[in-house]
Design a protein around this motif. Sequence first.
Motif, PDB file in Angstrom:
ATOM      1  N   THR A  60      -8.229 -21.696  10.895  1.00  0.00           N
ATOM      2  CA  THR A  60      -7.223 -22.051  11.899  1.00  0.00           C
ATOM      3  C   THR A  60      -6.811 -20.825  12.692  1.00  0.00           C
ATOM      4  N   THR A  74       2.717 -24.216  22.432  1.00  0.00           N
ATOM      5  CA  THR A  74       2.455 -24.881  21.157  1.00  0.00           C
ATOM      6  C   THR A  74       1.855 -26.274  21.352  1.00  0.00           C
ATOM      7  N   LEU A  78      -1.743 -27.292  19.776  1.00  0.00           N
ATOM      8  CA  LEU A  78      -1.865 -28.410  18.843  1.00  0.00           C
ATOM      9  C   LEU A  78      -2.866 -29.438  19.346  1.00  0.00           C
ATOM     10  N   TYR A  83      -4.422 -31.409  16.170  1.00  0.00           N
ATOM     11  CA  TYR A  83      -3.296 -31.729  15.294  1.00  0.00           C
ATOM     12  C   TYR A  83      -2.333 -32.652  16.032  1.00  0.00           C
ATOM     13  N   ARG A  85       0.798 -33.094  15.286  1.00  0.00           N
ATOM     14  CA  ARG A  85       2.118 -32.431  15.285  1.00  0.00           C
ATOM     15  C   ARG A  85       1.981 -31.091  14.564  1.00  0.00           C
ATOM     16  N   ARG A  86       3.054 -30.331  14.560  1.00  0.00           N
ATOM     17  CA  ARG A  86       3.055 -29.049  13.855  1.00  0.00           C
ATOM     18  C   ARG A  86       2.835 -29.286  12.362  1.00  0.00           C
ATOM     19  N   THR A  87       2.006 -28.461  11.773  1.00  0.00           N
ATOM     20  CA  THR A  87       1.768 -28.561  10.336  1.00  0.00           C
ATOM     21  C   THR A  87       2.093 -27.209   9.710  1.00  0.00           C
ATOM     22  N   TYR A  90      -0.635 -24.777  10.631  1.00  0.00           N
ATOM     23  CA  TYR A  90      -0.483 -24.235  11.982  1.00  0.00           C
ATOM     24  C   TYR A  90       0.613 -23.171  12.007  1.00  0.00           C
TER      25      TYR A  90
END
Length: 132
Positions: A60, A74, A78, A83, A85-87, A90
Amino acid sequence: MRKMMRYGKKYGGADPQLIEGDVFRMIISVPEFSTKQEETVDPTQIRVHDGVHDTRLSETMKKILVLLIEPKSTPQLLSELGYPRRTRNYEAAIKNLLDFELIEMTLPDTPRSKNQRYRQTEKGKSLISGIL
């Protein structure tokens, strides 16, 4: 039992020996390990040294570094990473890249701004030239 058979084949290179008697025995041969382990260097494994630790970049982190050839927000990152959403993965990658000074914020005084973008630093650019 089935797992032991697979384990013996995978790590020992041969089927385990099964010996029946008063006591059932399974003999699994394992490869000999030398006291000196040779470290093989994989050119795809990029390491960053921050003065104290020698750290390998995660997949990543590498992807983000490559994507930041031009500044991105962001949501853009993403989206390009796939992705929804934010993980945690991340977030950890961004934090590590910032800590290693491979990327920087375009608005460092307001890190939570909706206009915040990330870009490569000179250190990040020199490292990325080795990847591409």
